[in-house]
Design a protein around this motif. Structure first.
Motif, PDB file in Angstrom:
ATOM      1  N   GLU A 101     -99.643  35.901   7.979  1.00 26.62           N
ATOM      2  CA  GLU A 101    -100.321  34.887   7.159  1.00 26.62           C
ATOM      3  C   GLU A 101    -101.245  34.031   8.021  1.00 26.62           C
ATOM      4  O   GLU A 101    -102.353  33.687   7.607  1.00 26.62           O
ATOM      5  CB  GLU A 101     -99.292  34.022   6.440  1.00 26.62           C
ATOM      6  N   ARG A 102    -100.805  33.700   9.234  1.00 24.52           N
ATOM      7  CA  ARG A 102    -101.659  32.908  10.137  1.00 24.52           C
ATOM      8  C   ARG A 102    -102.914  33.691  10.499  1.00 24.52           C
ATOM      9  O   ARG A 102    -104.021  33.137  10.544  1.00 24.52           O
ATOM     10  CB  ARG A 102    -100.887  32.511  11.391  1.00 24.52           C
ATOM     11  N   ALA A 147    -105.209  33.751   7.439  1.00 27.24           N
ATOM     12  CA  ALA A 147    -105.849  32.445   7.242  1.00 27.24           C
ATOM     13  C   ALA A 147    -107.019  32.278   8.200  1.00 27.24           C
ATOM     14  O   ALA A 147    -108.089  31.786   7.821  1.00 27.24           O
ATOM     15  CB  ALA A 147    -104.833  31.323   7.431  1.00 27.24           C
ATOM     16  N   TRP A 148    -106.852  32.717   9.443  1.00 23.93           N
ATOM     17  CA  TRP A 148    -107.920  32.617  10.434  1.00 23.93           C
ATOM     18  C   TRP A 148    -109.111  33.477  10.020  1.00 23.93           C
ATOM     19  O   TRP A 148    -110.254  33.032  10.059  1.00 23.93           O
ATOM     20  CB  TRP A 148    -107.390  33.046  11.809  1.00 23.93           C
ATOM     21  N   MET A 181    -102.567  34.467  19.150  1.00 21.59           N
ATOM     22  CA  MET A 181    -103.366  35.179  18.189  1.00 21.59           C
ATOM     23  C   MET A 181    -104.042  36.388  18.850  1.00 21.59           C
ATOM     24  O   MET A 181    -104.158  37.432  18.210  1.00 21.59           O
ATOM     25  CB  MET A 181    -104.407  34.238  17.587  1.00 21.59           C
ATOM     26  N   ALA A 188     -94.977  35.350   8.179  1.00 27.14           N
ATOM     27  CA  ALA A 188     -95.683  34.104   8.507  1.00 27.14           C
ATOM     28  C   ALA A 188     -96.732  34.347   9.588  1.00 27.14           C
ATOM     29  O   ALA A 188     -97.821  33.764   9.550  1.00 27.14           O
ATOM     30  CB  ALA A 188     -94.700  33.036   8.948  1.00 27.14           C
ATOM     31  N   ALA A 189     -96.420  35.213  10.547  1.00 26.50           N
ATOM     32  CA  ALA A 189     -97.393  35.534  11.602  1.00 26.50           C
ATOM     33  C   ALA A 189     -98.615  36.225  11.007  1.00 26.50           C
ATOM     34  O   ALA A 189     -99.754  35.909  11.373  1.00 26.50           O
ATOM     35  CB  ALA A 189     -96.748  36.417  12.661  1.00 26.50           C
TER      36      ALA A 189
END
Length: 108
Positions: free
Chosen positions: A73-74, A77-78, A1, A70-71
Motif C-alpha cells: 500500500e505504501r 501510494a507513492w 522503498m 501495508a508495505a
C-alpha cells in the motif's frame, strides 16, 4: 522503498507476491510454478523479506510466508502521487491542444 522496488524488479518475485496476495504459502507452494530449486526460491523469499514485503511465521513444522499488504500500500501510494501529477499535466495539455485546435479552426 528502494529495496522493495528492487525486489519487485524480478519477475519470479513479482509472481510470488501475486501468489501471496491470495493468502499465505509455504516455500514448496511458492516453488511449484517455477523450474528453479527450493534454495533459489528461499533466496527470493529472503530478498522479499529484507525489502519488508513479506514475513514468515512458524506454524508447527510449517513456515508460511505472508504478504505485508501495508508495505504494498505504501508503494502504491507513492506511485499514485506521481500518477495523479502526470494525469493533471495531461489534462492541461489536452485542454491547451483543444484551445489551439478551436482557434485554428476559427481562423480559416
Amino acid at each position: 522503498m528502494d529495496r522493495a522496488f528492487l525486489a519487485l524488479a524480478d519477475p519470479v518475485r513479482r509472481a510470488m507476491v501475486a501468489r501471496l496476495s491470495r493468502g499465505p504459502a509455504t516455500v514448496n507452494e511458492l516453488a511449484e510454478p517455477f523450474d528453479i530449486t527450493k534454495q533459489a526460491v528461499s533466496k527470493h523469499i529472503q530478498v522479499l523479506e529484507q525489502a519488508g514485503l513479506v514475513t514468515r511465521t512458524r506454524d508447527a513444522q510449517r513456515r508460511p510466508v505472508h504478504l505485508d499488504a501495508a508495505a504494498l500500500e505504501r508503494l502504491t501510494a507513492w506511485i499514485d502521487r506521481y500518477r495523479l501529477d502526470a494525469e493533471r499535466n495531461y489534462r492541461r495539455l489536452d485542454k491547451l491542444l483543444a484551445q489551439i485546435t478551436t482557434t485554428e479552426g476559427k481562423k480559416r
